[in-house]
Scaffold this active site. Structure first.
Site, PDB file in Angstrom:
ATOM      1  N   ASP A   1       1.575 -21.756  -8.215  1.00  0.00           N
ATOM      2  CA  ASP A   1       2.160 -21.357  -6.934  1.00  0.00           C
ATOM      3  C   ASP A   1       3.653 -21.100  -7.089  1.00  0.00           C
ATOM      4  O   ASP A   1       4.176 -20.107  -6.604  1.00  0.00           O
ATOM      5  CB  ASP A   1       1.886 -22.403  -5.841  1.00  0.00           C
ATOM      6  CG  ASP A   1       2.292 -23.828  -6.236  1.00  0.00           C
ATOM      7  OD1 ASP A   1       2.722 -24.049  -7.380  1.00  0.00           O
ATOM      8  OD2 ASP A   1       2.157 -24.721  -5.380  1.00  0.00           O
ATOM      9  N   ILE A   2       4.330 -22.017  -7.788  1.00  0.00           N
ATOM     10  CA  ILE A   2       5.788 -21.892  -7.873  1.00  0.00           C
ATOM     11  C   ILE A   2       6.313 -22.599  -9.116  1.00  0.00           C
ATOM     12  O   ILE A   2       5.821 -23.662  -9.480  1.00  0.00           O
ATOM     13  CB  ILE A   2       6.441 -22.441  -6.575  1.00  0.00           C
ATOM     14  CG1 ILE A   2       7.933 -22.137  -6.520  1.00  0.00           C
ATOM     15  CG2 ILE A   2       6.177 -23.909  -6.374  1.00  0.00           C
ATOM     16  CD1 ILE A   2       8.538 -22.293  -5.116  1.00  0.00           C
TER      17      ILE A   2
ATOM     18  N   ASP B   1       9.634 -24.244 -10.410  1.00  0.00           N
ATOM     19  CA  ASP B   1      10.892 -24.772  -9.862  1.00  0.00           C
ATOM     20  C   ASP B   1      11.775 -25.196 -11.041  1.00  0.00           C
ATOM     21  O   ASP B   1      12.485 -24.381 -11.617  1.00  0.00           O
ATOM     22  CB  ASP B   1      10.525 -25.942  -8.930  1.00  0.00           C
ATOM     23  CG  ASP B   1      11.702 -26.524  -8.166  1.00  0.00           C
ATOM     24  OD1 ASP B   1      12.835 -26.094  -8.398  1.00  0.00           O
ATOM     25  OD2 ASP B   1      11.497 -27.421  -7.340  1.00  0.00           O
TER      26      ASP B   1
ATOM     27  N   GLY C   1      10.580 -25.962 -13.869  1.00  0.00           N
ATOM     28  CA  GLY C   1       9.874 -25.441 -15.040  1.00  0.00           C
ATOM     29  C   GLY C   1       9.213 -26.525 -15.875  1.00  0.00           C
ATOM     30  O   GLY C   1       8.466 -26.230 -16.804  1.00  0.00           O
TER      31      GLY C   1
ATOM     32  N   THR D   1       6.816 -28.676 -15.111  1.00  0.00           N
ATOM     33  CA  THR D   1       5.356 -28.676 -14.992  1.00  0.00           C
ATOM     34  C   THR D   1       4.762 -27.600 -15.898  1.00  0.00           C
ATOM     35  O   THR D   1       3.808 -27.855 -16.646  1.00  0.00           O
ATOM     36  CB  THR D   1       4.931 -28.402 -13.531  1.00  0.00           C
ATOM     37  OG1 THR D   1       5.600 -29.326 -12.680  1.00  0.00           O
ATOM     38  CG2 THR D   1       3.435 -28.524 -13.359  1.00  0.00           C
TER      39      THR D   1
ATOM     40  N   LYS E   1      11.917 -19.909  -8.848  1.00  0.00           N
ATOM     41  CA  LYS E   1      13.279 -20.229  -8.383  1.00  0.00           C
ATOM     42  C   LYS E   1      14.179 -20.214  -9.612  1.00  0.00           C
ATOM     43  O   LYS E   1      14.372 -21.262 -10.243  1.00  0.00           O
ATOM     44  CB  LYS E   1      13.317 -21.619  -7.742  1.00  0.00           C
ATOM     45  CG  LYS E   1      12.499 -21.786  -6.471  1.00  0.00           C
ATOM     46  CD  LYS E   1      12.719 -23.201  -5.929  1.00  0.00           C
ATOM     47  CE  LYS E   1      11.800 -23.508  -4.781  1.00  0.00           C
ATOM     48  NZ  LYS E   1      11.898 -24.914  -4.334  1.00  0.00           N
TER      49      LYS E   1
HETATM   50  P1  IMP Z   1       8.515 -27.954 -11.396  1.00  0.00           P
HETATM   51  O1  IMP Z   1       7.829 -28.827 -12.404  1.00  0.00           O
HETATM   52  O2  IMP Z   1       9.822 -28.558 -10.970  1.00  0.00           O
HETATM   53  O3  IMP Z   1       8.658 -26.540 -11.852  1.00  0.00           O
HETATM   54  O4  IMP Z   1       7.656 -28.021 -10.083  1.00  0.00           O
HETATM   55  C1  IMP Z   1       6.567 -27.219  -9.914  1.00  0.00           C
HETATM   56  C2  IMP Z   1       5.689 -27.725  -8.807  1.00  0.00           C
HETATM   57  O5  IMP Z   1       6.449 -28.335  -7.749  1.00  0.00           O
HETATM   58  C3  IMP Z   1       4.957 -26.587  -8.166  1.00  0.00           C
HETATM   59  O6  IMP Z   1       3.722 -26.353  -8.783  1.00  0.00           O
HETATM   60  C4  IMP Z   1       4.815 -27.025  -6.733  1.00  0.00           C
HETATM   61  O7  IMP Z   1       3.623 -27.742  -6.565  1.00  0.00           O
HETATM   62  C5  IMP Z   1       5.994 -27.930  -6.496  1.00  0.00           C
HETATM   63  N1  IMP Z   1       7.087 -27.214  -5.799  1.00  0.00           N
HETATM   64  C6  IMP Z   1       8.248 -26.760  -6.326  1.00  0.00           C
HETATM   65  N2  IMP Z   1       9.015 -26.148  -5.418  1.00  0.00           N
HETATM   66  C7  IMP Z   1       8.315 -26.198  -4.256  1.00  0.00           C
HETATM   67  C8  IMP Z   1       8.574 -25.703  -2.920  1.00  0.00           C
HETATM   68  O8  IMP Z   1       9.600 -25.081  -2.588  1.00  0.00           O
HETATM   69  N3  IMP Z   1       7.593 -25.943  -2.012  1.00  0.00           N
HETATM   70  C9  IMP Z   1       6.447 -26.605  -2.300  1.00  0.00           C
HETATM   71  N4  IMP Z   1       6.165 -27.070  -3.527  1.00  0.00           N
HETATM   72  C10 IMP Z   1       7.095 -26.881  -4.496  1.00  0.00           C
HETATM   73 MG    MG Z   2       1.818 -26.781  -7.959  1.00  0.00          MG
END
Ligand code: IMP
Ligand code: MG
Length: 181
Positions: free
Chosen positions: A103-104, A106, A108, A110, A134
């Protein structure tokens, strides 16, 4: 589209449904161009990617398989940075062209963790397809092969994305209201 309350916070309209759908169809065409004859295995990450995946794959032309996986790192509106293991990888990905669908992206973290885990199974290739990116929030380098939209470093909900489990069913994408951020 007007202001909505999701759980205990106010969100305002960010992207209408038609704008999202246009970009999803564009990315599906790119995937068809690159992988339409390669029988890719799509690995959407639950829960956030469920709605995006349903629309994306309706536009993908060619043979493909889908296996939903789960791996979460988020609580509330701040990334925890803690990553859990991949659950539900039922398909044998050895020698397959796999496409992680998120989905997104953020921080990175994950995605970086997911890629590292999947690489151990020796797929033929790993591509990353995300609805949202992002760029300003990235902490680690992640190869993004397909991206529907780049957005500012704000918290969004809707179209599969949640705030503490709520808001996934919204058809449009909303952003946290300025007074809440
Ligand atoms: P990362 O590991 O920081 O890249 O986070 C990724 C995960 O955080 C995504 O798969 C989302 O489930 C969640 N996430 C990150 N940003 C948002 C947001 O703006 N809204 C909702 N979920 C988010
Ligand atoms: Mg997610």
């Amino acid at each position: 589209m007007t202001k909505v309350i999701v759980k205990d916070k106010a969100f305002v309209p960010f992207l209408p449904e038609a704008a999202v759908q246009k970009e999803v169809a564009r990315v599906a065409r790119e995937l068809t161009r690159d992988l339409g004859d390669k029988s890719p295995l799509f690995l959407p990450v639950l829960n956030g990617a469920f709605m995006f995946t349903a629309d994306l794959l309706r536009h993908f032309e060619g043979a493909c398989e889908v296996c939903f996986i789960k791996l979460a790192s988020y609580a509330g509106t701040q990334s925890t940075g803690a990553v859990r293991e991949v659950i539900g990888l039922a398909a044998d990905i050895t020698g397959r062209h796999v496409v992680i669908v998120e989905d997104i992206v953020d921080s990175g973290l994950t995605m970086a963790h997911t890629i590292a885990t999947l690489r151990k199974h020796n797929p033929a290739s790993i591509s990353v397809c995300t609805l949202m990116l992002k760029p300003a929030a990235l902490h680690v380098e992640v190869p993004i092969d397909y991206c529907c939209m780049e957005i500012p470093n704000d918290f969004i909900v809707g179209y599969g994305l949640d705030y503490d489990g709520f808001g996934r069913n919204l058809r449009e994408i909303y952003v946290l209201a300025p007074q809440e951020a």
